[in-house]
Design a protein around this motif. Structure first.
Motif, PDB file in Angstrom:
ATOM      1  N   ALA A   1       8.144  37.335 -69.020  1.00 37.15           N
ATOM      2  CA  ALA A   1       8.294  36.404 -67.901  1.00 37.15           C
ATOM      3  C   ALA A   1       7.674  37.012 -66.648  1.00 37.15           C
ATOM      4  N   ASP A   2       7.129  36.146 -65.805  1.00 39.30           N
ATOM      5  CA  ASP A   2       6.550  36.586 -64.536  1.00 39.30           C
ATOM      6  C   ASP A   2       7.684  37.001 -63.607  1.00 39.30           C
ATOM      7  N   TRP A   3       7.671  38.249 -63.170  1.00 41.00           N
ATOM      8  CA  TRP A   3       8.741  38.780 -62.323  1.00 41.00           C
ATOM      9  C   TRP A   3       8.855  38.014 -61.002  1.00 41.00           C
ATOM     10  N   LEU A   4       7.768  37.443 -60.521  1.00 43.78           N
ATOM     11  CA  LEU A   4       7.772  36.672 -59.270  1.00 43.78           C
ATOM     12  C   LEU A   4       7.405  35.215 -59.525  1.00 43.78           C
ATOM     13  N   ALA A   5       7.864  34.688 -60.639  1.00 44.32           N
ATOM     14  CA  ALA A   5       7.512  33.309 -60.993  1.00 44.32           C
ATOM     15  C   ALA A   5       7.993  32.303 -59.958  1.00 44.32           C
ATOM     16  N   HIS A   6       9.042  32.642 -59.207  1.00 43.82           N
ATOM     17  CA  HIS A   6       9.610  31.696 -58.230  1.00 43.82           C
ATOM     18  C   HIS A   6       8.764  31.592 -56.962  1.00 43.82           C
ATOM     19  N   VAL A   7       7.753  32.453 -56.803  1.00 46.36           N
ATOM     20  CA  VAL A   7       6.915  32.451 -55.595  1.00 46.36           C
ATOM     21  C   VAL A   7       5.508  32.020 -55.984  1.00 46.36           C
ATOM     22  N   ARG A   8       5.040  30.941 -55.393  1.00 49.70           N
ATOM     23  CA  ARG A   8       3.681  30.473 -55.632  1.00 49.70           C
ATOM     24  C   ARG A   8       2.753  31.115 -54.604  1.00 49.70           C
ATOM     25  N   SER A   9       1.605  31.595 -55.078  1.00 54.83           N
ATOM     26  CA  SER A   9       0.625  32.233 -54.197  1.00 54.83           C
ATOM     27  C   SER A   9      -0.613  31.368 -54.062  1.00 54.83           C
ATOM     28  N   THR A  10      -1.288  31.523 -52.941  1.00 52.62           N
ATOM     29  CA  THR A  10      -2.594  30.889 -52.756  1.00 52.62           C
ATOM     30  C   THR A  10      -3.528  31.322 -53.878  1.00 52.62           C
ATOM     31  N   ASP A  11      -4.295  30.385 -54.420  1.00 53.06           N
ATOM     32  CA  ASP A  11      -5.244  30.686 -55.488  1.00 53.06           C
ATOM     33  C   ASP A  11      -6.165  31.823 -55.054  1.00 53.06           C
ATOM     34  N   SER A  12      -6.424  32.763 -55.974  1.00 49.61           N
ATOM     35  CA  SER A  12      -7.192  33.958 -55.619  1.00 49.61           C
ATOM     36  C   SER A  12      -8.607  33.620 -55.160  1.00 49.61           C
ATOM     37  N   ALA A  13      -9.243  32.621 -55.794  1.00 46.14           N
ATOM     38  CA  ALA A  13     -10.605  32.258 -55.393  1.00 46.14           C
ATOM     39  C   ALA A  13     -10.615  31.680 -53.983  1.00 46.14           C
ATOM     40  N   ILE A  14      -9.627  30.862 -53.672  1.00 47.90           N
ATOM     41  CA  ILE A  14      -9.522  30.294 -52.320  1.00 47.90           C
ATOM     42  C   ILE A  14      -9.257  31.406 -51.303  1.00 47.90           C
ATOM     43  N   PHE A  15      -8.321  32.294 -51.639  1.00 46.81           N
ATOM     44  CA  PHE A  15      -8.007  33.411 -50.748  1.00 46.81           C
ATOM     45  C   PHE A  15      -9.248  34.252 -50.467  1.00 46.81           C
ATOM     46  N   GLN A  16      -9.986  34.621 -51.517  1.00 44.82           N
ATOM     47  CA  GLN A  16     -11.157  35.476 -51.347  1.00 44.82           C
ATOM     48  C   GLN A  16     -12.250  34.761 -50.558  1.00 44.82           C
ATOM     49  N   HIS A  17     -12.453  33.474 -50.834  1.00 47.70           N
ATOM     50  CA  HIS A  17     -13.460  32.708 -50.094  1.00 47.70           C
ATOM     51  C   HIS A  17     -13.105  32.654 -48.613  1.00 47.70           C
ATOM     52  N   ASN A  18     -11.846  32.362 -48.312  1.00 45.56           N
ATOM     53  CA  ASN A  18     -11.427  32.276 -46.908  1.00 45.56           C
ATOM     54  C   ASN A  18     -11.584  33.606 -46.196  1.00 45.56           C
ATOM     55  N   LEU A  19     -11.233  34.703 -46.887  1.00 42.26           N
ATOM     56  CA  LEU A  19     -11.365  36.035 -46.287  1.00 42.26           C
ATOM     57  C   LEU A  19     -12.830  36.344 -46.007  1.00 42.26           C
ATOM     58  N   ASP A  20     -13.695  36.145 -46.998  1.00 45.74           N
ATOM     59  CA  ASP A  20     -15.113  36.466 -46.832  1.00 45.74           C
ATOM     60  C   ASP A  20     -15.758  35.589 -45.764  1.00 45.74           C
ATOM     61  N   ASP A  21     -15.413  34.306 -45.773  1.00 41.84           N
ATOM     62  CA  ASP A  21     -16.012  33.370 -44.829  1.00 41.84           C
ATOM     63  C   ASP A  21     -15.624  33.703 -43.394  1.00 41.84           C
ATOM     64  N   ARG A  22     -14.339  33.972 -43.176  1.00 42.30           N
ATOM     65  CA  ARG A  22     -13.882  34.276 -41.818  1.00 42.30           C
ATOM     66  C   ARG A  22     -14.432  35.617 -41.346  1.00 42.30           C
ATOM     67  N   LEU A  23     -14.481  36.587 -42.235  1.00 43.93           N
ATOM     68  CA  LEU A  23     -15.055  37.885 -41.858  1.00 43.93           C
ATOM     69  C   LEU A  23     -16.517  37.748 -41.471  1.00 43.93           C
ATOM     70  N   ALA A  24     -17.275  37.007 -42.265  1.00 43.52           N
ATOM     71  CA  ALA A  24     -18.695  36.822 -41.969  1.00 43.52           C
ATOM     72  C   ALA A  24     -18.883  36.138 -40.620  1.00 43.52           C
ATOM     73  N   SER A  25     -18.057  35.142 -40.352  1.00 43.81           N
ATOM     74  CA  SER A  25     -18.159  34.415 -39.079  1.00 43.81           C
ATOM     75  C   SER A  25     -17.868  35.332 -37.896  1.00 43.81           C
ATOM     76  N   LEU A  26     -16.790  36.100 -37.995  1.00 45.80           N
ATOM     77  CA  LEU A  26     -16.419  36.982 -36.888  1.00 45.80           C
ATOM     78  C   LEU A  26     -17.428  38.103 -36.706  1.00 45.80           C
ATOM     79  N   GLN A  27     -17.952  38.645 -37.802  1.00 31.86           N
ATOM     80  CA  GLN A  27     -18.946  39.717 -37.686  1.00 31.86           C
ATOM     81  C   GLN A  27     -20.247  39.210 -37.084  1.00 31.86           C
TER      82      GLN A  27
END
Length: 428
Positions: A37-63
């Motif tokens: 069983a997933d030890w943290l099944a009760h907590v939903r996380s942002t999809d990893s692809a969405i998270f990574q895209h948002n991080l890369d996009d915002r970093l590129a914009s600020l840089q």
């Protein structure tokens, strides 16, 4: 590989190409056991692809904006925060250094000093972190600064003060990461039942959809389970974490270690190949070399050595001891001593002094080894694994009374005796 901070801009494209080439279908790297069983099944996380895209996009914009001119303070602090986050995700101290460079020109304030102190602490620059916190008074600058002050005291051997301050902060906050921080200290001391209580509290209070706090909790729980010898359960926890952030380098490293222990050699190799493509961390090619047939090891050992030499030179507080341990493992005692000399005695803690004792003992310098062990005991720090190693070193140096005293301390503090082979002691 691109490990020097100054070369990041020039070789960013190369890193992305390497990372893309190393990407494997997750199914190829194995899945969790059907019954786990997933030890943290009760907590939903942002999809990893969405998270990574948002991080890369915002970093590129600020840089891009920072390259065109000075950023407003709020955006400069955001850029630093995201660079630091990238450094944590990739085990990349160069990205952390870049974050610090963004913050240096900003006017001093409690918020800026706290942010700079957090990065300095991660880079093991404890004097610089202390100076930042002292500017505004850690207790008066807010909860985050108080947590950093507790962490600083812990690393400097002021254990009682660190515990007291962390307990004060926890009394006013139910932040799951604070419970996890306390659990980490308890695991290091071998107090596993108490650590599980703290991780259970962290788990029950976690609601943030951000995937990074979830992965940190997964890693803490897996570390605890491994320390208890429950390796299959630890592996299942790590596989659950992988579904949240499949390109998290410390997680990839932990998965590879678990797979190596479970005899899943090829899966561990693929994890490390991916991690090496993502991160400049010198441990990764060294660990990969251990898994490969002897005829295939040479280029990866050469890459590990290149990385260790560079990181020990550029980031001595973080990597000098790590480089020394690498050379010691290869019985290159003079180079181990030289690498460790980059870390001044005043900057050494318990782990560093025990390593120094091992280096001196391996070089046949008994008195210097005993002096290093005395410094380890005087550090004010206690952690189960290095104390067990120190007890074994005392025995090897024909100092049975000191060996017995340390072994007794370990049993008293953690409730368990040292293992027969202290090098197998679980430690993150």
């Amino acid at each position: 590989m691109c490990s020097r901070p100054a070369s990041k801009a020039r070789c960013g494209d190369a890193v992305r190409r390497l990372a893309a080439a190393a990407v494997l279908p997750l199914a190829a790297l194995g899945g969790a056991p059907a019954a786990a069983a997933d030890w943290l099944a009760h907590v939903r996380s942002t999809d990893s692809a969405i998270f990574q895209h948002n991080l890369d996009d915002r970093l590129a914009s600020l840089q891009q904006r920072a390259g065109a001119g000075a950023l407003p303070e709020a955006e400069a602090r955001e850029l630093a925060r995201l660079l630091y986050l990238r450094g944590q995700l990739l085990n990349d101290v160069g990205a952390m250094e870049q974050a610090l460079a963004v913050l240096r020109p900003l006017p001093a304030s409690a918020a800026v000093s706290t942010q700079r102190a957090s990065i300095q602490l991660s880079l093991h620059r404890f004097d610089d972190a202390a100076a930042e916190l002292a500017q505004h008074g850690a207790r008066d600058a807010g909860r985050e600064a108080a947590v950093l002050q507790a962490e600083l005291w812990w690393n400097r051997g002021r254990t009682r003060e660190a515990w007291q301050l962390l307990e004060q902060v926890l009394a006013d906050s139910r932040n799951p990461l604070l419970y996890a921080r306390k659990a980490g200290w308890l695991i290091a001391q071998g107090r596993l039942a108490a650590a599980q209580q703290q991780l259970d509290l962290a788990r029950s209070h976690l609601t943030d959809p951000h995937p990074v706090p979830a992965v940190w909790l997964y890693l803490g729980q897996a570390r605890l389970l491994s320390a208890q010898g429950r390796h299959d359960e630890a592996y299942a926890v790590l596989l659950s974490a992988q579904r949240r952030l499949p390109r998290h380098v410390p997680l990839l490293e932990a998965l590879a270690a678990a797979e190596r222990r479970n005899g899943l050699q090829q899966q561990a190799i693929e994890r490390l190949r991916l991690a090496i493509a993502l991160s400049p961390d010198p441990h990764l090619p060294m660990q990969l070399a251990r898994l490969l047939p002897p005829a295939q090891r040479a280029p990866w050992l050469a890459e590990a050595e290149r990385r260790f030499a560079q990181m020990a030179r550029d980031y001595a507080p973080v990597y000098a001891a790590e480089a020394a341990a690498y050379y010691l493992e290869q019985a290159r005692h003079a180079q181990a001593a030289q690498a460790l000399s980059l870390l001044p005695p005043a900057a050494r803690g318990l782990h560093d002094w025990v390593l120094a004792a091992a280096v001196e003992a391996a070089g046949g310098r008994r008195q210097q080894a005993l002096d290093a062990l005395r410094a380890a005991r005087a550090s004010g720090q206690f952690a189960r694994a290095p104390y067990c190693r120190a007890a074994a070193l005392y025995a090897a140096l024909d100092a049975p009374a000191e060996s017995a005293a340390l072994a007794e301390t370990v049993t008293h503090q953690s409730g368990r005796p040292c293992p027969a082979n202290p090098d197998l002691e679980e430690e993150a």
